[in-house]
Design a protein around this motif. Sequence first.
Motif, PDB file in Angstrom:
ATOM      1  N   ASP A   1      30.414  49.342  38.054  1.00  0.00           N
ATOM      2  CA  ASP A   1      31.805  49.657  38.382  1.00  0.00           C
ATOM      3  C   ASP A   1      31.917  50.951  39.169  1.00  0.00           C
ATOM      4  OD1 ASP A   1      33.183  47.428  37.442  1.00  0.00           O
ATOM      5  OD2 ASP A   1      33.167  48.161  35.379  1.00  0.00           O
TER       6      ASP A   1
ATOM      7  N   ARG B   1      37.337  42.137  41.306  1.00  0.00           N
ATOM      8  CA  ARG B   1      36.200  41.838  40.431  1.00  0.00           C
ATOM      9  C   ARG B   1      36.087  40.336  40.153  1.00  0.00           C
ATOM     10  NH1 ARG B   1      33.460  44.026  35.791  1.00  0.00           N
ATOM     11  NH2 ARG B   1      34.610  45.975  35.896  1.00  0.00           N
TER      12      ARG B   1
ATOM     13  N   TYR C   1      38.945  46.903  40.907  1.00  0.00           N
ATOM     14  CA  TYR C   1      38.996  45.919  39.826  1.00  0.00           C
ATOM     15  C   TYR C   1      39.767  44.671  40.235  1.00  0.00           C
ATOM     16  CZ  TYR C   1      37.443  49.953  37.173  1.00  0.00           C
ATOM     17  OH  TYR C   1      36.737  51.048  36.735  1.00  0.00           O
TER      18      TYR C   1
END
Length: 326
Positions: free
Chosen positions: A277, A318, A315
């Motif tokens: 991340d 993702r 995100y």
Amino acid sequence: MRKIFILSAVAASAVMTIVSCSKEQSEINPESIPGKATITGTLSYSLGQSYSSSAGFSEEIVPAAGVTVFVDVDNSGFKDGATGYTTYETVTDETGNYSVTVPATSQGVDVNIRANDFVAEASVVEGQKNGSPVFKTGDAIYHLEEYQYTGVKPGNVVEYSGMFDCQFFSEPVSFDYSGQVAFRVGFNSFDRNGNYSFSFADENVNVIVTAEYSGYDVPRKYGVTIRGGEAELEIPLLEENCKVNLTVEALRVVGEFSDQDNARYEGTYEQYNYSYDEYYPQTVDATFDGLTTPVVNIAMLFDGFVDTPYYSEPYSWRNAFYSEWE
């Protein structure tokens, strides 16, 4: 200027010479055998990798000129029960071509084709600085894998063309095998329905691959330019079937990003590692088994030169990356 040692400065023409024979060979005199076969081919080697901002990574393959080629002919093909071999030699011309005429019989003779090793200067990628590859240049030894052919008969033309393998003197081991690695690079985007997505990169993406081999402490680095979002890279291996730890670092790419309202932003695409991340190179354990090709999927996220609504939302993409690319 590239420098080559051991090779003669001027490539000689391909002239066949008998350089060795056994006692048994002198009793049967292969030169009295009327049947002849031709052993021919073209040899080359790589000067290593180079890089330009317009073309990306490239590899320069050049003729192996002035290299001595040997053809060993098994004497048992001339006379039953004979042992040893007769060796013929020639030298490649300026284009790397060679040709040797050897005696042959109706039952066929076995031949072994080999060439002298030589030392030359080669360049390989060493890393990157400010988004551009950095190279190192050093002397390396070049070796050609021997080739064996059985049952050569009169009138046959046996062709063996090959490229010399390169090994730097700083490397204590020999890489005798090779394997392919596939790469897929995606830029974050919106699909036609406005959903988060990843699309194959339109721009060229330069990638530096660091390979770490089990039982060998010195990692090797390779460069590959991925065009159209997909590419393959052939890397040397210590064993035919093995695992290699690959660290994959994609260099930033200047480009544009279009949002759901078709507003366009300028900036760069940078590699994002969803396992950590964060913006970071990927580490992959690649398995080479001769059956499947390891695939490395690379996510590149947009970073605007000015603030955009999507700059700080890694995100958001993702799930798109894992569902579409993994």
